[in-house]
Scaffold this active site. Structure first.
Site, mmCIF file in Angstrom:
data_model
loop_
_atom_site.group_PDB
_atom_site.id
_atom_site.type_symbol
_atom_site.label_atom_id
_atom_site.label_comp_id
_atom_site.label_asym_id
_atom_site.label_seq_id
_atom_site.Cartn_x
_atom_site.Cartn_y
_atom_site.Cartn_z
ATOM 1 N N ASP A 90 -20.174 -22.493 -4.572
ATOM 2 C CA ASP A 90 -21.575 -22.702 -4.176
ATOM 3 C C ASP A 90 -22.501 -22.017 -5.192
ATOM 4 O OD1 ASP A 90 -23.922 -23.185 -2.911
ATOM 5 O OD2 ASP A 90 -23.372 -22.328 -0.971
ATOM 6 N N SER A 145 -26.246 -22.616 -7.209
ATOM 7 C CA SER A 145 -27.481 -23.391 -7.176
ATOM 8 C C SER A 145 -27.665 -24.232 -8.436
ATOM 9 C CB SER A 145 -28.670 -22.445 -7.030
ATOM 10 O OG SER A 145 -29.868 -23.136 -7.243
ATOM 11 N N ALA A 146 -28.180 -25.448 -8.230
ATOM 12 C CA ALA A 146 -28.504 -26.338 -9.364
ATOM 13 C C ALA A 146 -29.631 -25.759 -10.217
ATOM 14 C CB ALA A 146 -28.903 -27.717 -8.837
ATOM 15 N N ASP A 147 -30.363 -24.777 -9.687
ATOM 16 C CA ASP A 147 -31.439 -24.135 -10.461
ATOM 17 C C ASP A 147 -30.897 -23.569 -11.770
ATOM 18 O OD1 ASP A 147 -32.862 -24.604 -8.147
ATOM 19 O OD2 ASP A 147 -33.203 -22.499 -7.645
ATOM 20 N N GLU A 197 -43.917 -25.090 -6.925
ATOM 21 C CA GLU A 197 -42.981 -25.929 -6.163
ATOM 22 C C GLU A 197 -43.514 -26.214 -4.760
ATOM 23 O OE1 GLU A 197 -40.429 -24.104 -3.629
ATOM 24 O OE2 GLU A 197 -39.911 -22.413 -4.927
ATOM 25 N N VAL A 230 -36.630 -25.356 -7.161
ATOM 26 C CA VAL A 230 -36.877 -24.844 -8.517
ATOM 27 C C VAL A 230 -36.405 -25.878 -9.551
ATOM 28 C CG1 VAL A 230 -36.197 -23.071 -10.208
ATOM 29 C CG2 VAL A 230 -36.887 -22.399 -7.890
ATOM 30 N N LYS A 232 -35.716 -31.675 1.358
ATOM 31 C CA LYS A 232 -35.570 -30.687 0.285
ATOM 32 C C LYS A 232 -34.831 -31.378 -0.860
ATOM 33 C CE LYS A 232 -33.728 -26.060 -0.527
ATOM 34 N NZ LYS A 232 -32.895 -24.977 0.009
ATOM 35 N N LYS A 241 -32.934 -14.420 -5.214
ATOM 36 C CA LYS A 241 -32.972 -13.969 -3.818
ATOM 37 C C LYS A 241 -31.795 -13.044 -3.549
ATOM 38 C CE LYS A 241 -35.357 -18.143 -2.383
ATOM 39 N NZ LYS A 241 -35.189 -19.186 -3.396
#
Length: 304
Positions: A140, A142-144, A26, A108, A88, A161
């Site tokens: 909230d 993540s779209a990952d 990435e 990602v 980003k 993380k």
């Protein structure tokens, strides 16, 4: 139609045509993850690590609206110098960045999308995004995670993380049928540390075992990715209590300042770096190199 948007580096194209091992990388880590020139040095070191282990690196980014698969040294340098000026880019941003011919650093999720377009099956990164703490109120997430549910790319990482809610992240992946594998471990690593208190779905002891699992999954037409967690090497791991306290402090400050959404991860990682006097950045570099090595070994096995 894809050719209009997709630009695959000659070395990468040749490797893919000849069923040689390729590992996607990435670019958010270059423009948003580290300061210049450390970001460029790290990106080139990671590419070298992949080559050393028998695979071809394909760093992915968007430059002037083109989806680039395999950056040149000059392009990596350019992204590193531009830093935060590079947008980003997650899934929702991708069409806008392409249409407006802008520069984008791939997260990602976006790296997975572009890797899949190019036919790359293995992607090495630092850590995946996940369910943020307090997501039951903020939503909230993540779209990952959604990308892992739908896109056929294996992601080698040092876990999620540790600024995230790791328990809920695992629950979300399970609901979406995404296998979480531990390389030579049963415990989910938490990025800077090898410990989290949570277990992965299955332990895998060799890159060959992982490659056979990926092969079986996709041959069974079971769409979606796989998370391969690779603990940070013992000697570079940070003390669990030190990192936990640093994260708590950073989260408190983010809450007070009302930092949310895509700004929260860079803010928290930068805060943790300051609190740990730069030790977390050093750990970050070592774990990315470690993931690149394993990613290359898996890609080599998969190409057999």
């Amino acid at each position: 139609m894809l050719e209009k948007y997709l630009s695959i580096n000659e070395d990468v194209k040749k490797a893919l045509e000849n069923n040689m091992p390729v590992v996607a990388l990435e670019s958010t880590i270059i423009s948003h993850g580290m300061p210049y020139p450390q970001n460029v040095e790290t990106a080139l070191l990671v590419e070298d690590e992949i080559r050393k282990n028998g695979a071809i690196p394909a760093t992915i980014a968007i430059i002037n609206g083109k989806l680039k698969v395999g950056l040149t040294k000059d392009e990596i340098e350019y992204l590193g110098k531009e830093g935060l000026n590079v947008i980003k880019t997650s899934r929702r941003d991708l069409p806008v960045i392409v249409a407006k011919k802008l520069n984008g650093a791939t997260t990602v999720a976006t790296t997975m999308i572009i890797a899949a377009m190019a036919g790359i099956k293995v992607f090495a990164t630092g850590g995946i995004g996940g369910v943020h703490r307090g997501a039951q109120e903020t939503f909230d997430i993540s779209a990952d995670l959604q990308e892992l549910a739908r896109t056929n790319v294996a992601v080698v990482c040092a876990g999620a993380k540790s600024i995230l809610d790791l328990g809920l992240t695992l629950e979300y992946l399970e609901t979406n049928g995404v296998p979480v594998l531990g390389y030579q471990t049963k415990e989910l690593p938490a990025f800077y540390t090898r410990k989290s208190g949570f277990n992965v779905d299955h332990r895998m002891d060799t890159p060959k075992e992982i490659a056979e699992t990926l092969d079986a999954k996709w041959n069974l037409n079971m769409n979606g990715g796989v998370v391969i967690t690779n603990p940070i090497p013992e000697k570079y791991a940070m003390d669990y209590d030190t990192i936990t306290n640093a994260i708590e402090e950073a989260l408190k400050e983010a809450e007070e300042k009302g930092i949310r959404g895509k700004e929260s991860t860079p803010f928290l990682l930068s805060k943790v770096k300051d609190i740990t006097k730069g030790a977390s950045l050093e750990s970050n570099i070592k774990l990315v190199l470690n993931n690149a090595k394993l990613g290359a070994q898996i890609a080599v096995e998969l190409s057999k």
